[in-house]
Design a protein around this motif. Structure first.
Motif, mmCIF file in Angstrom:
data_model
loop_
_atom_site.group_PDB
_atom_site.id
_atom_site.type_symbol
_atom_site.label_atom_id
_atom_site.label_comp_id
_atom_site.label_asym_id
_atom_site.label_seq_id
_atom_site.Cartn_x
_atom_site.Cartn_y
_atom_site.Cartn_z
ATOM 1 N N PRO A 297 32.942 36.530 43.953
ATOM 2 C CA PRO A 297 34.114 36.318 43.061
ATOM 3 C C PRO A 297 35.414 36.009 43.329
ATOM 4 C CG PRO A 297 32.934 38.658 42.981
ATOM 5 C CD PRO A 297 32.192 37.955 44.352
ATOM 6 N N ALA A 298 35.917 35.070 42.582
ATOM 7 C CA ALA A 298 37.567 34.799 43.765
ATOM 8 C C ALA A 298 38.460 36.501 43.109
ATOM 9 C CB ALA A 298 38.372 33.852 42.557
ATOM 10 N N LEU A 299 39.536 36.842 43.822
ATOM 11 C CA LEU A 299 39.578 37.952 44.089
ATOM 12 C C LEU A 299 40.497 37.871 42.765
ATOM 13 C CD1 LEU A 299 41.971 37.622 46.958
ATOM 14 C CD2 LEU A 299 40.581 39.461 46.666
ATOM 15 N N ALA A 300 40.596 38.947 41.798
ATOM 16 C CA ALA A 300 41.467 38.888 40.421
ATOM 17 C C ALA A 300 43.156 39.001 40.803
ATOM 18 C CB ALA A 300 41.473 40.403 39.744
ATOM 19 N N GLU A 301 43.945 38.987 39.787
ATOM 20 C CA GLU A 301 45.432 37.874 40.628
ATOM 21 C C GLU A 301 46.127 39.370 38.862
ATOM 22 O OE1 GLU A 301 46.824 35.139 42.200
ATOM 23 O OE2 GLU A 301 44.492 33.580 41.835
ATOM 24 N N GLU A 302 46.075 39.763 38.242
ATOM 25 C CA GLU A 302 46.443 41.300 37.652
ATOM 26 C C GLU A 302 47.094 41.590 38.260
ATOM 27 O OE1 GLU A 302 47.665 40.423 34.249
ATOM 28 O OE2 GLU A 302 46.619 38.846 34.234
ATOM 29 N N ALA A 303 47.339 42.336 38.197
ATOM 30 C CA ALA A 303 48.732 43.702 38.919
ATOM 31 C C ALA A 303 47.801 44.382 39.014
ATOM 32 C CB ALA A 303 50.053 44.216 38.222
ATOM 33 N N ASP A 304 47.368 45.132 37.294
ATOM 34 C CA ASP A 304 46.438 46.359 38.317
ATOM 35 C C ASP A 304 45.108 45.619 38.975
ATOM 36 O OD1 ASP A 304 48.131 47.901 36.920
ATOM 37 O OD2 ASP A 304 46.571 47.675 34.919
ATOM 38 N N ASP A 305 44.371 45.046 38.983
ATOM 39 C CA ASP A 305 43.614 44.337 40.024
ATOM 40 C C ASP A 305 44.007 44.316 41.474
ATOM 41 O OD1 ASP A 305 40.988 44.249 37.673
ATOM 42 O OD2 ASP A 305 42.048 42.081 37.445
#
Length: 296
Positions: free
Chosen positions: A238-246
């Protein structure tokens, strides 16, 4: 490593899709090694295989690096602009008798572990399109180097086969392009995944034949799934998540995957704080030369 402004490292992804967690670990390792040495860190987009590189993937990768706080020095380079440099290197090798055209197909030699060298003394079928291969039996051998993590390495590239330098479709192959570009950009240290360690013998043969500098190498342990499968785009990582917490969580986990033992309280800190700690505390000595099973 003694801090030195002469250190020049790089992260050179193929834009076949967004970065995943394994890519982040490789990028982070190369970034920290460069910054801890007081050196420069460059980004190069290795897009010499257009069929594998969907439009816009390079922009996504650069945005992901910025999101994780991995800022680079100098302008980003793209390999698709480098045809003339690669052609000049190929001609230099051919003039030394170290590169030859090959019309054989993979199907023809599928019963062999490596390409048998049927075209070394002339095209086996002059009417077919030809790739270009390295005469690994005539170039310097064996190849010996000291990996900064895995220690003494010795390979005979002739046992690995005559690697392709230019494909039949006239697209450049990785081995030649990476050597030419690392030299042109003055790369002193290559930090990358263990899956590329067995590419190093061909690359060092090419560096010697082309009288190019030979960088130091640090191959990082691979990040694999709990089932032991390498994280890769081909395996649908899976691609890296880009939400701040993630982003905070994944960056912290990448530091753990690099055996840097970050303090628990760092996990909730923003990328700038995590990277500040990581650069100040980076230690190759903490790396363990084994696969890391990880569930990001």
């Amino acid at each position: 490593m003694t801090p030195s402004a002469c250190y020049r490292g790089r992260f050179a992804p193929t834009p076949s899709g967004p970065l995943h967690f394994g890519s982040l670990v490789a990028a982070l390792g190369s970034y920290l090694d460069a910054r801890a040495a007081g050196g420069q860190w460059l980004v190069r987009i290795e897009d010499i295989d257009p069929p594998r590189c969907p439009q816009g993937a390079d922009s996504i990768i650069l945005r992901q690096l910025e999101t994780f706080g991995l800022e680079w020095d100098e302008k980003v380079r793209w390999q698709h602009d480098r045809h003339e440099a690669y052609q000049q290197a190929l001609e230099q090798l051919a003039a030394q008798g170290l590169a030859y055209p090959c019309s054989c197909s993979r199907k023809q030699w599928q019963a062999y572990a490596i390409y048998p060298g049927w075209c070394r003394d002339g095209l086996s079928d002059p009417d077919k399109p030809a790739a270009w291969r390295l005469r690994s039996d005539l170039a310097r051998r064996p190849i010996i180097w000291q990996d900064r993590l895995f220690g003494y390495q010795q390979f005979d590239p002739a046992d690995l086969g005559d690697v392709v330098l230019k494909r039949k479709d006239n697209l450049w192959a990785y081995q030649l392009a990476v050597v030419v570009d690392d030299a042109e950009q003055g790369i002193t240290d290559v930090v990358r995944g263990l899956d590329l360690l067995d590419n190093t013998p061909w690359q060092r043969q090419l560096q010697i034949a082309l009288t190019l500098p030979e960088p130091r190498y640090l191959h990082l342990p691979l990040v694999v799934t709990p089932e032991g499968q390498k994280l890769s785009k081909q395996n649908l990582a899976p691609a890296l998540a880009e939400e701040a917490d993630d982003v905070r969580r994944q960056l912290f986990q990448a530091l753990q995957a690099l055996d840097q033992t970050p303090p628990a309280e760092l996990a909730t800190e923003p990328p700038t704080s995590q990277l500040h700690w990581a650069v100040a505390n980076w230690s190759v000595g903490r790396l363990t030369p084994s696969e890391h099973r990880f569930s990001p």
